[in-house]
Design a protein around this motif. Structure first.
Motif, PDB file in Angstrom:
ATOM      1  N   SER A  41       0.829  -1.199   0.000  1.00 51.69           N
ATOM      2  CA  SER A  41       0.000   0.000   0.000  1.00 51.69           C
ATOM      3  C   SER A  41       0.870   1.257   0.000  1.00 51.69           C
ATOM      4  O   SER A  41       0.592   2.208  -0.736  1.00 51.69           O
ATOM      5  N   ALA A  50       4.115   9.386  -9.948  1.00 50.95           N
ATOM      6  CA  ALA A  50       4.038   8.871 -11.311  1.00 50.95           C
ATOM      7  C   ALA A  50       4.161   9.996 -12.334  1.00 50.95           C
ATOM      8  O   ALA A  50       3.584  11.069 -12.191  1.00 50.95           O
ATOM      9  N   ALA A  53       4.060   5.448  -5.647  1.00 50.12           N
ATOM     10  CA  ALA A  53       4.134   5.339  -7.102  1.00 50.12           C
ATOM     11  C   ALA A  53       3.065   6.198  -7.758  1.00 50.12           C
ATOM     12  O   ALA A  53       3.315   6.850  -8.769  1.00 50.12           O
ATOM     13  N   ASP A  54       1.873   6.201  -7.187  1.00 53.73           N
ATOM     14  CA  ASP A  54       0.790   7.005  -7.751  1.00 53.73           C
ATOM     15  C   ASP A  54       1.090   8.494  -7.614  1.00 53.73           C
ATOM     16  O   ASP A  54       0.831   9.277  -8.518  1.00 53.73           O
ATOM     17  N   LYS A  55       1.639   8.874  -6.468  1.00 52.33           N
ATOM     18  CA  LYS A  55       1.925  10.284  -6.211  1.00 52.33           C
ATOM     19  C   LYS A  55       3.060  10.796  -7.101  1.00 52.33           C
ATOM     20  O   LYS A  55       3.008  11.899  -7.616  1.00 52.33           O
ATOM     21  N   LYS A 109       2.472   1.613  -3.447  1.00 52.14           N
ATOM     22  CA  LYS A 109       1.502   2.036  -4.453  1.00 52.14           C
ATOM     23  C   LYS A 109       1.169   3.519  -4.302  1.00 52.14           C
ATOM     24  O   LYS A 109       1.060   4.226  -5.287  1.00 52.14           O
ATOM     25  N   LYS A 110       1.005   3.985  -3.073  1.00 52.68           N
ATOM     26  CA  LYS A 110       0.711   5.398  -2.847  1.00 52.68           C
ATOM     27  C   LYS A 110       1.853   6.264  -3.339  1.00 52.68           C
ATOM     28  O   LYS A 110       1.632   7.285  -3.978  1.00 52.68           O
TER      29      LYS A 110
END
Length: 76
Positions: A53, A63, A59-61, A56-57
């Motif tokens: 988690s 990206a 990576a999303d932030k 992923k957070k």
């Protein structure tokens, strides 16, 4: 009275992490009864899900779109 401490001394090959970590888990679990094995595996799953988690957070932030290699200077 004798004191007995089961201890594992582990050397890992960081170039091949997944099978190495699986081997360590199997070794640790072998020291516990089957009832405790389930608790150990559930604890590992929770820790891995928490870490996933976080990754992923991040990576999303962070990206950014990927456009491929730069073509600057390719025609020179």
């Amino acid at each position: 009275m004798a004191t007995i401490k089961p201890t594992l001394q582990i050397e890992l090959d960081p170039r091949n992490p997944v099978p190495e970590i699986c081997t360590v888990i199997s070794a640790v679990v072998s020291y516990h009864p089957a009832v405790a094995e389930e608790a150990i595996i559930k604890g590992l799953m929770e820790s891995l899900e928490n870490r996933w988690s976080v990754l992923k957070k991040g990576a999303d932030k962070d990206a950014k779109p990927v456009h491929g290699p730069s073509r600057a200077g390719a025609d020179q």
